[in-house]
Design a protein around this motif. Sequence first.
Motif, PDB file in Angstrom:
ATOM      1  N   MET A 136       0.840  -1.161   0.000  1.00  8.26           N
ATOM      2  CA  MET A 136       0.000   0.000   0.000  1.00  8.26           C
ATOM      3  C   MET A 136       0.898   1.242   0.000  1.00  8.26           C
ATOM      4  N   GLU A 137       0.548   2.184  -0.818  1.00 14.04           N
ATOM      5  CA  GLU A 137       1.356   3.397  -0.957  1.00 14.04           C
ATOM      6  C   GLU A 137       0.507   4.617  -0.649  1.00 14.04           C
ATOM      7  N   ILE A 138       1.014   5.482   0.216  1.00 11.17           N
ATOM      8  CA  ILE A 138       0.334   6.714   0.581  1.00 11.17           C
ATOM      9  C   ILE A 138       1.139   7.876   0.005  1.00 11.17           C
ATOM     10  N   GLY A 189       3.823  15.756  -4.356  1.00 10.42           N
ATOM     11  CA  GLY A 189       5.076  15.800  -5.109  1.00 10.42           C
ATOM     12  C   GLY A 189       5.534  14.392  -5.453  1.00 10.42           C
ATOM     13  N   SER A 190       6.793  14.133  -5.196  1.00 12.23           N
ATOM     14  CA  SER A 190       7.329  12.811  -5.507  1.00 12.23           C
ATOM     15  C   SER A 190       7.545  11.961  -4.258  1.00 12.23           C
ATOM     16  N   SER A 191       7.119  12.434  -3.086  1.00 17.04           N
ATOM     17  CA  SER A 191       7.333  11.674  -1.861  1.00 17.04           C
ATOM     18  C   SER A 191       6.095  10.840  -1.516  1.00 17.04           C
ATOM     19  N   SER A 192       6.359   9.681  -0.948  1.00 19.48           N
ATOM     20  CA  SER A 192       5.272   8.796  -0.551  1.00 19.48           C
ATOM     21  C   SER A 192       5.769   7.842   0.538  1.00 19.48           C
ATOM     22  N   ILE A 193       4.832   7.260   1.242  1.00 18.97           N
ATOM     23  CA  ILE A 193       5.129   6.261   2.263  1.00 18.97           C
ATOM     24  C   ILE A 193       4.628   4.923   1.746  1.00 18.97           C
TER      25      ILE A 193
END
Length: 112
Positions: free
Chosen positions: A1-3, A7-11
Amino acid sequence: MEIKLGGSSSIVLPEWHITILAIVIIYLLVKWSKELETRRFTIFFYFLISTFITPIFSHSTEDGVFELWVPLGFIFVFFYLLGNKRNHPAKMKACLLGFCIAIYQLIVHYVG
């Protein structure tokens, strides 16, 4: 799962079944550690050591390399607990929970 945070940042988080399993494991380890009167943190060490798997045999063939993996950490901790005079059931529970994780790792290694 990606949050995505913008911009280009994610968790990036693990899948739901792994997250739920980790929460259950942490809950059980904390619950069992409360059963001990002293040295409550040792439950976590017994669990972590029991999850260790290692190859004991490796053989090269024309198709590739075959490796036989075993849960060596579980074997070590299990025999240590059997020979120890101050054995507590909570320690054995943590050891068996680590063995379950080691079996999962073996399945993922051979099948995955």
